[in-house]
Design a protein around this motif. Structure first.
Motif, PDB file in Angstrom:
ATOM      1  N   VAL A  86       0.831  -1.200   0.000  1.00  0.00           N
ATOM      2  CA  VAL A  86       0.000   0.000   0.000  1.00  0.00           C
ATOM      3  C   VAL A  86       0.867   1.252   0.000  1.00  0.00           C
ATOM      4  CG1 VAL A  86      -1.658   1.324   1.350  1.00  0.00           C
ATOM      5  CG2 VAL A  86      -1.969  -1.121   1.068  1.00  0.00           C
ATOM      6  N   GLU A  87       1.928   1.262   0.762  1.00  0.00           N
ATOM      7  CA  GLU A  87       2.777   2.452   0.862  1.00  0.00           C
ATOM      8  C   GLU A  87       3.564   2.709  -0.417  1.00  0.00           C
ATOM      9  OE1 GLU A  87       2.586   4.559   3.267  1.00  0.00           O
ATOM     10  OE2 GLU A  87       1.126   3.296   4.309  1.00  0.00           O
ATOM     11  N   GLN A  88       3.551   1.765  -1.335  1.00  0.00           N
ATOM     12  CA  GLN A  88       4.232   1.959  -2.608  1.00  0.00           C
ATOM     13  C   GLN A  88       3.315   2.525  -3.686  1.00  0.00           C
ATOM     14  OE1 GLN A  88       5.971  -1.795  -3.657  1.00  0.00           O
ATOM     15  NE2 GLN A  88       7.380  -1.823  -1.896  1.00  0.00           N
ATOM     16  N   ILE A  89       2.035   2.674  -3.383  1.00  0.00           N
ATOM     17  CA  ILE A  89       1.071   3.273  -4.318  1.00  0.00           C
ATOM     18  C   ILE A  89       1.091   4.779  -4.094  1.00  0.00           C
ATOM     19  CG2 ILE A  89      -1.319   3.362  -5.061  1.00  0.00           C
ATOM     20  CD1 ILE A  89      -1.651   0.525  -4.037  1.00  0.00           C
ATOM     21  N   CYS A  90       1.510   5.518  -5.083  1.00  0.00           N
ATOM     22  CA  CYS A  90       1.753   6.952  -4.920  1.00  0.00           C
ATOM     23  C   CYS A  90       1.088   7.757  -6.032  1.00  0.00           C
ATOM     24  CB  CYS A  90       3.256   7.252  -4.904  1.00  0.00           C
ATOM     25  SG  CYS A  90       4.213   6.306  -3.697  1.00  0.00           S
ATOM     26  N   VAL A  91       0.989   9.051  -5.772  1.00  0.00           N
ATOM     27  CA  VAL A  91       0.555  10.035  -6.771  1.00  0.00           C
ATOM     28  C   VAL A  91       1.566  11.163  -6.763  1.00  0.00           C
ATOM     29  CG1 VAL A  91      -1.150  11.789  -7.340  1.00  0.00           C
ATOM     30  CG2 VAL A  91      -1.901   9.503  -6.697  1.00  0.00           C
ATOM     31  N   ASP A  92       2.121  11.454  -7.922  1.00  0.00           N
ATOM     32  CA  ASP A  92       3.097  12.530  -8.072  1.00  0.00           C
ATOM     33  C   ASP A  92       2.479  13.608  -8.956  1.00  0.00           C
ATOM     34  OD1 ASP A  92       5.256  14.168  -8.277  1.00  0.00           O
ATOM     35  OD2 ASP A  92       6.676  12.595  -8.886  1.00  0.00           O
ATOM     36  N   VAL A  93       2.065  14.716  -8.351  1.00  0.00           N
ATOM     37  CA  VAL A  93       1.407  15.782  -9.120  1.00  0.00           C
ATOM     38  C   VAL A  93       2.403  16.569  -9.950  1.00  0.00           C
ATOM     39  CG1 VAL A  93      -0.477  16.001  -7.465  1.00  0.00           C
ATOM     40  CG2 VAL A  93       1.563  17.407  -7.202  1.00  0.00           C
ATOM     41  N   ARG A  94       3.702  16.367  -9.725  1.00  0.00           N
ATOM     42  CA  ARG A  94       4.696  17.081 -10.529  1.00  0.00           C
ATOM     43  C   ARG A  94       4.658  16.636 -11.986  1.00  0.00           C
ATOM     44  NH1 ARG A  94       9.686  15.761  -6.604  1.00  0.00           N
ATOM     45  NH2 ARG A  94       8.677  13.727  -6.876  1.00  0.00           N
ATOM     46  N   GLN A  95       4.177  15.436 -12.224  1.00  0.00           N
ATOM     47  CA  GLN A  95       4.121  14.954 -13.603  1.00  0.00           C
ATOM     48  C   GLN A  95       3.052  15.675 -14.429  1.00  0.00           C
ATOM     49  OE1 GLN A  95       2.920  10.845 -13.701  1.00  0.00           O
ATOM     50  NE2 GLN A  95       1.289  11.145 -12.191  1.00  0.00           N
ATOM     51  N   TYR A  96       2.134  16.369 -13.774  1.00  0.00           N
ATOM     52  CA  TYR A  96       1.128  17.148 -14.501  1.00  0.00           C
ATOM     53  C   TYR A  96       1.643  18.533 -14.883  1.00  0.00           C
ATOM     54  CZ  TYR A  96      -2.008  13.535 -12.733  1.00  0.00           C
ATOM     55  OH  TYR A  96      -2.600  12.324 -12.444  1.00  0.00           O
ATOM     56  N   GLY A  97       2.795  18.915 -14.357  1.00  0.00           N
ATOM     57  CA  GLY A  97       3.389  20.194 -14.717  1.00  0.00           C
ATOM     58  C   GLY A  97       2.850  21.391 -13.961  1.00  0.00           C
TER      59      GLY A  97
END
Length: 265
Positions: free
Chosen positions: A182-193
């Protein structure tokens, strides 16, 4: 007795004529309503109100989410905050412009309807009137194309929030809940720019991401962006109806300006 009966009959006949005249007047007035322009105006006002109102609040909620969770350093999202603030001011201008523009197009629809022309007597047109009507046709087409772009742009935050929400649903699912993955499921908003790559933390994983999805800011912003996108779609439909109405009005003016015109639309 007979004169009284004749008087009563005459009064009844006059009242019947008055009722008939009132009915015909109402039918004539209803026939002069430009229903296409009226529907387009109502749809345009509703769509712009939803887009502007919900979009304004959703943008403020998005900034709060970024500041609290994804970009704790103010300098990392300073440019984004300025852009969002500028967009909020633009929203005020859009709402004011379309309020006036919708009223103008509705008024043009009324004064180019055949029943209204008959109420004002003989129909006459000038080159200036035809030029103004042609300008409305051109401007409405330009606005329609522009709002297609706005509609597409408004779908971008919906896509972004949907990705975050779907990731949270994966975390909550029984297959992954309680496991070490579970702790490896992430969201990185930097990829949206929307924030730079050096923003900290920029990426949220596991239970922390689930907590973000449970906040009121995320829930409200997500659904408000959906409503704002729907409002932009409604405005596009309204502008398409306006395109047809203004093109028809311009055709009427051109047709009526002919010297050999003897047929009414």
């Amino acid at each position: 007795m007979k004169p009284a009966m004749e008087t009563a009959a005459e009064e009844n006949a006059e009242q019947s004529q008055e009722r008939k005249g009132c009915f015909e007047c109402c039918i004539k007035c209803l026939g002069g309503v430009p229903y296409a322009s009226l529907v387009a105006t109502i749809l345009c006002f509703s769509g712009v109100a939803l887009f502007c109102g919900c979009g304004h609040v959703a943008l403020a909620g998005t900034v709060a989410i970024l500041e609290q969770h994804f970009s704790t350093n103010t300098s990392d999202h300073a440019l984004l905050s300025e852009v969002i603030q500028l967009m909020q001011y633009v929203i005020y201008g859009i709402a004011s412009f379309f309020f006036l523009y919708g009223i103008i197009l509705l008024a043009e629809g009324f004064y180019t309807t055949s029943a209204v022309k008959e109420l004002h007597g003989e129909f006459k047109t000038t080159a200036c009137g035809r030029c103004i009507s042609g300008m409305f046709v051109f401007l409405t087409y330009v606005l329609g194309v522009a709002w297609l772009g706005v509609f597409g742009f408004s779908a971008v935050p919906v896509f972004m929030f949907y990705n975050i929400w779907s990731t949270c649903e994966v975390i909550k699912s029984p297959q992954t809940n309680g496991t070490t993955g579970v702790e490896q499921i992430c969201v990185d908003v930097r990829q949206y720019g929307i924030i730079p790559w050096n923003a900290f933390p920029g990426k949220i994983c596991g239970s922390a991401l689930e907590n973000i999805c449970n906040t009121n800011e995320f829930y409200m912003s997500y659904h408000l962006f959906i409503v704002a996108c729907a409002g932009a779609g409604a405005t596009v439909i309204a502008l398409l109806i306006y395109m047809m109405a203004t093109t028809y009005n311009y055709a009427v003016l051109k047709f009526k300006s002919r010297e050999d015109c003897c047929t009414k639309f």
